[in-house]
Design a protein around this motif. Sequence first.
Motif, PDB file in Angstrom:
ATOM      1  N   MET A   1       0.738  -1.357  -0.190  1.00  0.00           N
ATOM      2  CA  MET A   1      -0.274   0.354   0.346  1.00  0.00           C
ATOM      3  C   MET A   1       1.358   1.329   0.132  1.00  0.00           C
TER       4      MET A   1
ATOM      5  N   PRO B   1       0.364   6.317   2.711  1.00  0.00           N
ATOM      6  CA  PRO B   1      -1.022   7.621   2.941  1.00  0.00           C
ATOM      7  C   PRO B   1      -0.066   9.457   2.420  1.00  0.00           C
TER       8      PRO B   1
ATOM      9  N   ASN C   1      -3.733   9.927   9.952  1.00  0.00           N
ATOM     10  CA  ASN C   1      -3.797   8.903   8.975  1.00  0.00           C
ATOM     11  C   ASN C   1      -3.348   7.374   8.620  1.00  0.00           C
ATOM     12  N   TRP C   2      -2.447   7.356  10.058  1.00  0.00           N
ATOM     13  CA  TRP C   2      -1.579   6.377   9.071  1.00  0.00           C
ATOM     14  C   TRP C   2      -1.680   5.054   9.752  1.00  0.00           C
TER      15      TRP C   2
ATOM     16  N   ALA D   1      -4.759   3.103   8.329  1.00  0.00           N
ATOM     17  CA  ALA D   1      -4.423   1.928   6.797  1.00  0.00           C
ATOM     18  C   ALA D   1      -2.807   0.997   7.689  1.00  0.00           C
ATOM     19  N   THR D   2      -2.029   1.785   8.642  1.00  0.00           N
ATOM     20  CA  THR D   2      -1.494   1.028   9.298  1.00  0.00           C
ATOM     21  C   THR D   2      -2.196  -0.518  10.059  1.00  0.00           C
TER      22      THR D   2
ATOM     23  N   ASP E   1      -3.930  -3.179   6.893  1.00  0.00           N
ATOM     24  CA  ASP E   1      -2.888  -3.647   5.690  1.00  0.00           C
ATOM     25  C   ASP E   1      -2.277  -4.688   6.452  1.00  0.00           C
TER      26      ASP E   1
END
Length: 153
Positions: free
Chosen positions: A1, A4, A69-70, A73-74, A77
Amino acid sequence: MPLPPLLQLPDEAAYRQHFVGTYCRGVIETHDGIRVFFRQQQFDHAFYESTNRDGAKDAFSWVRAERMNWIGATLTDPAAVRYQGWVARTRSYDPARRVDLLYEDFVVVLALGLNRAGALRANFITCFQADNSIGKIRTSPLWTREACLNALR
């Protein structure tokens, strides 16, 4: 990914509002189906840092906030690497703590427990750019669901 983009907001209040709206009021589930709960009070722990490195978090951290925002996402994923968390008080690794690492040296720390049905659930503890401690984190035992469940039962 792909990484971000950094979150660019005008001030601390805007970051706090984004945290509450996205994480505290939103539904975040890890890629392996664990619901993660965020408390509004965690904002002060996660997005402040100690200027004197004495544990007293006294300064808003733009570096951490820009990576807010990570967190999601983390957690979502499947490529993230998951380690057991270190508990300083007991000076040991805890299979019921999880440190997720995906982007650069940015880590997300969770404390896991069981819900009433016996399924795993997690509480967000913190996130940070682990520039000084990333070497130690990367040598920590890998987190596994089995070890976590054994520790909790």
